[in-house]
Design a protein around this motif. Sequence first.
Motif, PDB file in Angstrom:
ATOM      1  N   MET A   1       0.834  -1.225  -0.072  1.00  0.00           N
ATOM      2  CA  MET A   1       0.036  -0.210  -0.115  1.00  0.00           C
ATOM      3  C   MET A   1       0.895   1.039  -0.104  1.00  0.00           C
ATOM      4  O   MET A   1       1.667   1.322   0.740  1.00  0.00           O
ATOM      5  CB  MET A   1      -0.985  -0.044   1.212  1.00  0.00           C
ATOM      6  CG  MET A   1      -1.404   1.312   1.645  1.00  0.00           C
ATOM      7  SD  MET A   1      -2.720   1.150   2.970  1.00  0.00           S
ATOM      8  CE  MET A   1      -1.890   1.961   4.180  1.00  0.00           C
ATOM      9  N   GLN A   2       0.775   2.031  -1.005  1.00  0.00           N
ATOM     10  CA  GLN A   2       1.510   3.471  -1.015  1.00  0.00           C
ATOM     11  C   GLN A   2       0.841   4.481  -0.318  1.00  0.00           C
ATOM     12  O   GLN A   2      -0.384   4.648  -0.777  1.00  0.00           O
ATOM     13  CB  GLN A   2       1.620   3.635  -2.625  1.00  0.00           C
ATOM     14  CG  GLN A   2       2.435   4.940  -2.842  1.00  0.00           C
ATOM     15  CD  GLN A   2       3.872   4.669  -2.804  1.00  0.00           C
ATOM     16  OE1 GLN A   2       4.444   3.445  -2.591  1.00  0.00           O
ATOM     17  NE2 GLN A   2       4.748   5.589  -2.875  1.00  0.00           N
ATOM     18  N   ILE A   3       1.487   5.214   0.443  1.00  0.00           N
ATOM     19  CA  ILE A   3       0.846   6.151   1.356  1.00  0.00           C
ATOM     20  C   ILE A   3       1.256   7.407   0.530  1.00  0.00           C
ATOM     21  O   ILE A   3       2.345   7.690   0.067  1.00  0.00           O
ATOM     22  CB  ILE A   3       1.534   6.224   2.723  1.00  0.00           C
ATOM     23  CG1 ILE A   3       1.015   5.175   3.452  1.00  0.00           C
ATOM     24  CG2 ILE A   3       1.018   7.487   3.458  1.00  0.00           C
ATOM     25  CD1 ILE A   3       1.568   4.831   4.888  1.00  0.00           C
ATOM     26  N   GLU A   4       0.071   8.295   0.208  1.00  0.00           N
ATOM     27  CA  GLU A   4       0.183   9.543  -0.249  1.00  0.00           C
ATOM     28  C   GLU A   4       0.202  10.861   0.534  1.00  0.00           C
ATOM     29  O   GLU A   4      -0.186  10.722   1.427  1.00  0.00           O
ATOM     30  CB  GLU A   4      -0.815   9.506  -1.582  1.00  0.00           C
ATOM     31  CG  GLU A   4      -0.854   8.475  -2.647  1.00  0.00           C
ATOM     32  CD  GLU A   4       0.243   8.400  -3.476  1.00  0.00           C
ATOM     33  OE1 GLU A   4       0.914   9.719  -3.681  1.00  0.00           O
ATOM     34  OE2 GLU A   4       0.711   7.475  -3.815  1.00  0.00           O
ATOM     35  N   ALA A   5       0.570  11.925  -0.217  1.00  0.00           N
ATOM     36  CA  ALA A   5       0.662  13.125   0.667  1.00  0.00           C
ATOM     37  C   ALA A   5      -0.633  13.447   0.882  1.00  0.00           C
ATOM     38  O   ALA A   5      -1.686  13.176   0.159  1.00  0.00           O
ATOM     39  CB  ALA A   5       1.353  14.331  -0.269  1.00  0.00           C
ATOM     40  N   GLY A   6      -0.954  13.853   2.256  1.00  0.00           N
ATOM     41  CA  GLY A   6      -2.277  14.371   2.679  1.00  0.00           C
ATOM     42  C   GLY A   6      -3.008  13.246   3.736  1.00  0.00           C
ATOM     43  O   GLY A   6      -3.861  13.542   4.187  1.00  0.00           O
ATOM     44  N   ALA A   7      -2.194  12.098   3.391  1.00  0.00           N
ATOM     45  CA  ALA A   7      -2.775  11.072   4.318  1.00  0.00           C
ATOM     46  C   ALA A   7      -2.638  11.347   5.674  1.00  0.00           C
ATOM     47  O   ALA A   7      -1.481  11.835   6.027  1.00  0.00           O
ATOM     48  CB  ALA A   7      -2.229   9.608   3.960  1.00  0.00           C
ATOM     49  N   ILE A   8      -3.530  10.981   6.679  1.00  0.00           N
ATOM     50  CA  ILE A   8      -3.249  10.935   7.961  1.00  0.00           C
ATOM     51  C   ILE A   8      -3.267   9.609   8.424  1.00  0.00           C
ATOM     52  O   ILE A   8      -4.183   8.711   8.348  1.00  0.00           O
ATOM     53  CB  ILE A   8      -4.551  11.708   8.972  1.00  0.00           C
ATOM     54  CG1 ILE A   8      -4.530  13.187   8.403  1.00  0.00           C
ATOM     55  CG2 ILE A   8      -4.179  11.608  10.401  1.00  0.00           C
ATOM     56  CD1 ILE A   8      -5.812  13.832   8.912  1.00  0.00           C
ATOM     57  N   VAL A   9      -2.090   9.456   9.023  1.00  0.00           N
ATOM     58  CA  VAL A   9      -1.753   7.945   9.736  1.00  0.00           C
ATOM     59  C   VAL A   9      -1.426   7.728  11.083  1.00  0.00           C
ATOM     60  O   VAL A   9      -0.713   8.900  11.572  1.00  0.00           O
ATOM     61  CB  VAL A   9      -1.099   6.948   8.679  1.00  0.00           C
ATOM     62  CG1 VAL A   9      -1.457   6.665   7.452  1.00  0.00           C
ATOM     63  CG2 VAL A   9       0.304   7.769   8.574  1.00  0.00           C
ATOM     64  N   GLU A  10      -1.508   6.577  11.695  1.00  0.00           N
ATOM     65  CA  GLU A  10      -1.071   6.395  12.836  1.00  0.00           C
ATOM     66  C   GLU A  10       0.403   5.723  12.852  1.00  0.00           C
ATOM     67  O   GLU A  10       0.377   4.661  11.924  1.00  0.00           O
ATOM     68  CB  GLU A  10      -1.865   5.624  13.810  1.00  0.00           C
ATOM     69  CG  GLU A  10      -1.961   5.688  15.384  1.00  0.00           C
ATOM     70  CD  GLU A  10      -3.031   5.227  16.185  1.00  0.00           C
ATOM     71  OE1 GLU A  10      -3.151   3.973  16.175  1.00  0.00           O
ATOM     72  OE2 GLU A  10      -3.869   6.154  16.611  1.00  0.00           O
ATOM     73  N   GLY A  11       1.179   6.112  13.701  1.00  0.00           N
ATOM     74  CA  GLY A  11       2.535   5.162  13.538  1.00  0.00           C
ATOM     75  C   GLY A  11       3.257   5.068  14.783  1.00  0.00           C
ATOM     76  O   GLY A  11       2.877   6.037  15.771  1.00  0.00           O
ATOM     77  N   ARG A  12       4.289   4.482  14.890  1.00  0.00           N
ATOM     78  CA  ARG A  12       4.901   4.366  16.251  1.00  0.00           C
ATOM     79  C   ARG A  12       6.537   5.057  16.014  1.00  0.00           C
ATOM     80  O   ARG A  12       7.090   4.725  14.965  1.00  0.00           O
ATOM     81  CB  ARG A  12       5.235   2.692  16.510  1.00  0.00           C
ATOM     82  CG  ARG A  12       5.943   2.495  17.924  1.00  0.00           C
ATOM     83  CD  ARG A  12       5.743   1.257  18.489  1.00  0.00           C
ATOM     84  NE  ARG A  12       4.595   0.681  18.162  1.00  0.00           N
ATOM     85  CZ  ARG A  12       3.624   0.608  19.277  1.00  0.00           C
ATOM     86  NH1 ARG A  12       3.739   1.227  20.529  1.00  0.00           N
ATOM     87  NH2 ARG A  12       2.583  -0.048  19.410  1.00  0.00           N
ATOM     88  N   VAL A  13       6.806   5.739  17.029  1.00  0.00           N
ATOM     89  CA  VAL A  13       8.004   6.256  17.059  1.00  0.00           C
ATOM     90  C   VAL A  13       8.975   5.393  17.265  1.00  0.00           C
ATOM     91  O   VAL A  13       9.004   4.562  18.433  1.00  0.00           O
ATOM     92  CB  VAL A  13       8.221   7.399  18.297  1.00  0.00           C
ATOM     93  CG1 VAL A  13       9.528   8.153  18.050  1.00  0.00           C
ATOM     94  CG2 VAL A  13       7.071   8.575  17.845  1.00  0.00           C
ATOM     95  N   THR A  14      10.082   5.070  16.410  1.00  0.00           N
ATOM     96  CA  THR A  14      11.111   4.233  16.520  1.00  0.00           C
ATOM     97  C   THR A  14      12.304   4.526  16.968  1.00  0.00           C
ATOM     98  O   THR A  14      13.034   3.811  17.532  1.00  0.00           O
ATOM     99  CB  THR A  14      11.165   3.246  15.328  1.00  0.00           C
ATOM    100  OG1 THR A  14      11.620   4.227  14.124  1.00  0.00           O
ATOM    101  CG2 THR A  14       9.925   2.541  14.732  1.00  0.00           C
ATOM    102  N   ARG A  15      12.623   5.663  16.720  1.00  0.00           N
ATOM    103  CA  ARG A  15      14.033   6.464  16.731  1.00  0.00           C
ATOM    104  C   ARG A  15      14.042   7.718  16.934  1.00  0.00           C
ATOM    105  O   ARG A  15      13.204   8.495  16.195  1.00  0.00           O
ATOM    106  CB  ARG A  15      15.209   6.021  15.581  1.00  0.00           C
ATOM    107  CG  ARG A  15      16.487   5.899  16.114  1.00  0.00           C
ATOM    108  CD  ARG A  15      17.274   5.448  15.179  1.00  0.00           C
ATOM    109  NE  ARG A  15      16.795   5.487  13.809  1.00  0.00           N
ATOM    110  CZ  ARG A  15      17.610   5.665  12.587  1.00  0.00           C
ATOM    111  NH1 ARG A  15      18.868   5.588  12.966  1.00  0.00           N
ATOM    112  NH2 ARG A  15      17.056   5.741  11.255  1.00  0.00           N
ATOM    113  N   ILE A  16      14.600   8.391  18.155  1.00  0.00           N
ATOM    114  CA  ILE A  16      14.648   9.900  17.979  1.00  0.00           C
ATOM    115  C   ILE A  16      16.053  10.291  17.968  1.00  0.00           C
ATOM    116  O   ILE A  16      16.907   9.975  18.749  1.00  0.00           O
ATOM    117  CB  ILE A  16      14.256  10.101  19.509  1.00  0.00           C
ATOM    118  CG1 ILE A  16      12.691   9.835  19.737  1.00  0.00           C
ATOM    119  CG2 ILE A  16      14.425  11.674  19.964  1.00  0.00           C
ATOM    120  CD1 ILE A  16      12.152  10.304  21.167  1.00  0.00           C
TER     121      ILE A  16
END
Length: 130
Positions: A1-16
Amino acid sequence: MQIEAGAIVEGRVTRIMDFGAFVELPNGESGLVHISQIAHEFVKNVRDHLSEGEVVQVLVLGRDEKGRLDLSIKELTPAPVEPPRPKRLPRQAPEFENKLKSFLRGSGGGGFGGGGSKKPGKGKGGRGRR
């Protein structure tokens, strides 16, 4: 699934990092939330706002020239309402300033606090010479 500009998604912070945080999205792809896209206020330290393992909602801003995702948290939060700035007082008319200067010259000192002339023979301590 390709994510496009403007999409709002939930994700997990993996590295700071000092410059931002990497977020892994549900499709396995990772993107960067640059430090300037974390909050509306100035962010000095990313760790003050995010922690590894935290789940965040991000807006996909687009892809950079290398195809990496650019993400934003800031764009999904309302901008703070700034209090109105006090209005700047207009400059006084030159006539007023000239009258004020003339008054100060005529009042014997030109400075604030009175301070007229000193009586002769009076030095420190208010005693004359003996």
